[in-house]
Design a protein around this motif. Structure first.
Motif, mmCIF file in Angstrom:
data_model
loop_
_atom_site.group_PDB
_atom_site.id
_atom_site.type_symbol
_atom_site.label_atom_id
_atom_site.label_comp_id
_atom_site.label_asym_id
_atom_site.label_seq_id
_atom_site.Cartn_x
_atom_site.Cartn_y
_atom_site.Cartn_z
ATOM 1 N N ASP A 174 1.022 -1.411 -0.037
ATOM 2 C CA ASP A 174 -0.026 0.081 -0.104
ATOM 3 C C ASP A 174 0.947 1.407 0.059
ATOM 4 O OD1 ASP A 174 -2.911 -0.153 0.123
ATOM 5 O OD2 ASP A 174 -2.528 -1.350 2.112
ATOM 6 N N TYR A 175 0.874 2.050 -0.877
ATOM 7 C CA TYR A 175 1.496 3.506 -0.961
ATOM 8 C C TYR A 175 0.539 4.433 -0.779
ATOM 9 C CZ TYR A 175 4.664 7.183 -2.089
ATOM 10 O OH TYR A 175 5.364 8.326 -2.197
ATOM 11 N N PHE A 176 0.586 5.278 0.363
ATOM 12 C CA PHE A 176 -0.425 6.194 0.589
ATOM 13 C C PHE A 176 0.018 7.615 -0.279
ATOM 14 C CE2 PHE A 176 -3.226 4.881 4.097
ATOM 15 C CZ PHE A 176 -2.473 3.819 4.447
ATOM 16 N N VAL A 177 -0.767 7.829 -1.282
ATOM 17 C CA VAL A 177 -0.589 9.106 -1.956
ATOM 18 C C VAL A 177 -1.614 10.207 -1.499
ATOM 19 C CG1 VAL A 177 0.228 8.016 -3.938
ATOM 20 C CG2 VAL A 177 -1.995 8.121 -3.689
ATOM 21 N N ASP A 178 -2.319 9.764 -0.581
ATOM 22 C CA ASP A 178 -3.194 10.823 0.108
ATOM 23 C C ASP A 178 -3.405 10.211 1.436
ATOM 24 O OD1 ASP A 178 -4.746 12.937 0.724
ATOM 25 O OD2 ASP A 178 -5.716 12.594 -1.357
ATOM 26 N N GLU A 179 -3.911 11.019 2.460
ATOM 27 C CA GLU A 179 -4.061 10.578 3.749
ATOM 28 C C GLU A 179 -5.170 9.329 3.741
ATOM 29 O OE1 GLU A 179 -3.236 13.441 3.587
ATOM 30 O OE2 GLU A 179 -2.064 13.965 5.000
ATOM 31 N N TYR A 195 -2.600 0.259 -4.366
ATOM 32 C CA TYR A 195 -2.276 -1.193 -4.004
ATOM 33 C C TYR A 195 -2.003 -1.973 -4.995
ATOM 34 C CZ TYR A 195 -3.707 -5.602 -1.991
ATOM 35 O OH TYR A 195 -3.683 -6.839 -1.415
ATOM 36 N N GLY A 196 -0.992 -3.091 -4.624
ATOM 37 C CA GLY A 196 -0.471 -4.184 -5.734
ATOM 38 C C GLY A 196 -0.295 -5.168 -4.863
ATOM 39 N N LEU A 198 -2.898 -8.459 -8.851
ATOM 40 C CA LEU A 198 -4.180 -7.232 -8.598
ATOM 41 C C LEU A 198 -3.486 -6.145 -8.350
ATOM 42 C CD1 LEU A 198 -6.180 -9.455 -6.062
ATOM 43 C CD2 LEU A 198 -6.628 -9.420 -8.676
ATOM 44 N N SER A 199 -4.090 -5.115 -8.742
ATOM 45 C CA SER A 199 -3.841 -3.507 -8.717
ATOM 46 C C SER A 199 -4.885 -2.766 -8.293
ATOM 47 C CB SER A 199 -2.770 -3.165 -9.789
ATOM 48 O OG SER A 199 -2.415 -1.913 -9.533
ATOM 49 N N GLY A 200 -4.939 -1.704 -7.809
ATOM 50 C CA GLY A 200 -6.066 -0.839 -7.627
ATOM 51 C C GLY A 200 -5.769 0.161 -6.685
ATOM 52 N N VAL A 201 -6.862 0.532 -6.041
ATOM 53 C CA VAL A 201 -6.832 1.715 -4.559
ATOM 54 C C VAL A 201 -7.384 0.980 -3.663
ATOM 55 C CG1 VAL A 201 -6.759 3.598 -6.139
ATOM 56 C CG2 VAL A 201 -8.918 2.817 -5.236
ATOM 57 N N ASN A 202 -7.063 1.316 -2.304
ATOM 58 C CA ASN A 202 -7.707 1.173 -1.042
ATOM 59 C C ASN A 202 -8.098 2.356 -0.574
ATOM 60 O OD1 ASN A 202 -7.430 -1.771 -1.151
ATOM 61 N ND2 ASN A 202 -5.283 -1.738 0.064
#
Lengths: 235, 208
Positions: free
Chosen positions: B57-62, B67-68, B92-96
């Motif tokens: 998970d890489y937080f590009v925002d708070e 996600y990968g 899989l890839s996308g956002v959390n």
């Protein structure tokens, strides 16, 4: 059944998101996520997204629904006009005895039917921010490959390369200033020759026609998108 | 099954609204990774495959992270459907989307499209004639597009570690050269220990 299950899960996710967005807690209000830094300023971002596409109504049959995965990037031209460049890979079941694979690569022009930004010119606290929802209409073109296989075969029983046009509508749901969920529905009509398969008396029948028609497929797409690089600022 | 999903969403939403803590771990630029063993439940086949996987998970925002995930199929039985799974790896890839920010307690939901790389083959039971096999030799390895959604909770115990638990649903279908369509619908569950890469966050904050 599979489509129903998907729709119920999507509905749940959206409800959870909405409740979360409305919860008035300090932790959620850490940031005013949709606000730009300056009043009147609108920014265009190169956006990267991944997506799932449900392909329905293939050749008039709702039972032949398929699932696809793909990606796209968006390059906005003005605050109300965006372009999307995409690629999808979709597989469809044909009555349990055959299947179809489609690959699309193409582009769309999106027009936001209402201004995506809200600008409030109050003397106390003027601001410009993105709307939570940005509805749009779009139209575009793609190149596509379609192959129809009898289950168990290595090679397609029929295939074609052609192009298609698509049109539809949808909305972005902005989560913060850099992310959005996008839900849209498009109808895609293939130009040129047409191949399709259907089940007749328990057998897979494959038809090839030299001419295209208005028949095509309805594509329902859910994508998650990240605004990667700012490419222009207006205002 | 739908009722269980509704309950899970409600519980997570309630937790997100209530759980507040002044200790800050979930911040912009945070990178968290984890490796784990996970188990699945194939809805159609009613079997329980196991996977080795890892994700980030890489937080590009708070409140939003990119996600990968990659997972490698280890084993699984499916004797009563006439075939067995030989491969079922996932990318899989996308956002959390995280329901709270600046908190130790980090419930989230994720939308993570991707692909499954799968292969199926006949079971040994088929070979002795107990079932009607859908195929008598291994299928080709096929790539299948899938939809997946996840709900989970991370709990940050310190600046280095976090505990996590996650449930995921995957929806897809396998064809390749199988004589029948094979549903890939699956629930997956994983839990364990994750790592926070705080120095990346500090470097990014300093750079900005």
């Amino acid at each position: 059944m599979a489509v129903n299950r998907l729709i119920s899960i999507l509905a749940l996710l959206l409800v959870a998101l909405q409740v979360s967005a409305q919860t008035p807690t300090d932790s959620i209000r850490v940031k005013l996520p949709l606000y730009t830094k300056s009043w009147g300023e609108k920014k265009g971002y190169l956006t990267l997204g991944v997506r799932n596409t449900i392909s329905t109504f293939n050749d008039g049959n709702f039972d032949y629904s398929g699932m696809g995965v793909g990606g796209h990037f968006r390059a906005p031209i003005t605050p109300r006009i965006n372009t999307e460049w995409y690629a999808d890979y979709i597989t469809n079941n044909i009555g349990g005895i055959g299947h179809r694979t489609d690959a699309h690569i193409g582009w769309s022009v999106m027009y936001y039917v209402i201004d995506p930004y809200i600008t409030k010119h109050t003397s106390r606290d003027p601001y410009t921010r993105l709307r939570k929802f940005n509805p749009f209409v779009e139209t575009g073109h793609c190149f596509d490959y379609g192959g129809i296989y009898r289950n168990g075969d290595d090679k397609p029983a029929a295939e074609r390369w052609s192009s298609a046009v698509q049109f539809g509508a949808g909305t972005h749901y902005n989560i913060g200033s850099r992310f959005d969920l996008t839900f849209k529905a498009q109808y895609m009509m293939h130009l040129g020759n047409d191949v399709h398969g259907h089940v007749h008396d328990g057998q897979l029948e494959i038809e090839e026609h030299d001419h295209g028609g208005l028949e095509g497929h309805l594509l329902i797409t859910l994508s998650v998108n990240f605004k990667l690089i700012r490419i222009w600022t207006k205002g | 099954m739908d009722k269980r999903l509704v309950m899970l969403a409600l519980v997570l939403t309630a937790l997100a609204a209530q759980a507040q803590d002044n200790t800050t771990f979930v911040k912009k630029y945070l990178l968290r990774t984890q490796g784990n063993l996970s188990v699945g439940y194939m809805v159609k086949q009613k079997t329980v495959p196991a996977y080795i996987g890892g994700d980030f998970d890489y937080f590009v925002d708070e409140r939003v992270s990119w996600y990968g995930e990659g997972s490698f199929f280890v084993t699984g039985t499916s004797d009563d459907v006439g075939y067995k799974m030989k491969h079922n790896h996932a990318i899989l890839s996308g956002v959390n989307i995280h329901l709270t920010a600046n908190n130790r307690f980090d419930p989230y939901i994720g939308i993570n499209p991707g692909i499954m790389i799968s292969q199926f083959g006949p079971t040994s039971d088929v070979n002795i004639g107990l079932y009607n096999p859908p195929f008598t030799q291994n299928t080709k390895v096929g790539v299948s597009p899938v939809f997946s959604a996840a709900v989970g909770i991370n709990y940050y115990v310190g600046s280095i570690f976090n505990f996590f638990v996650r449930a995921r649903y995957i929806q897809g279908q396998f064809f390749a050269n199988s004589t029948e369509r094979i549903p890939l619908s699956e629930f997956r569950f994983s839990a364990g220990l994750g790592w926070n890469w705080g120095f990346i966050q500090k470097a990014m904050v300093k750079r900005r």
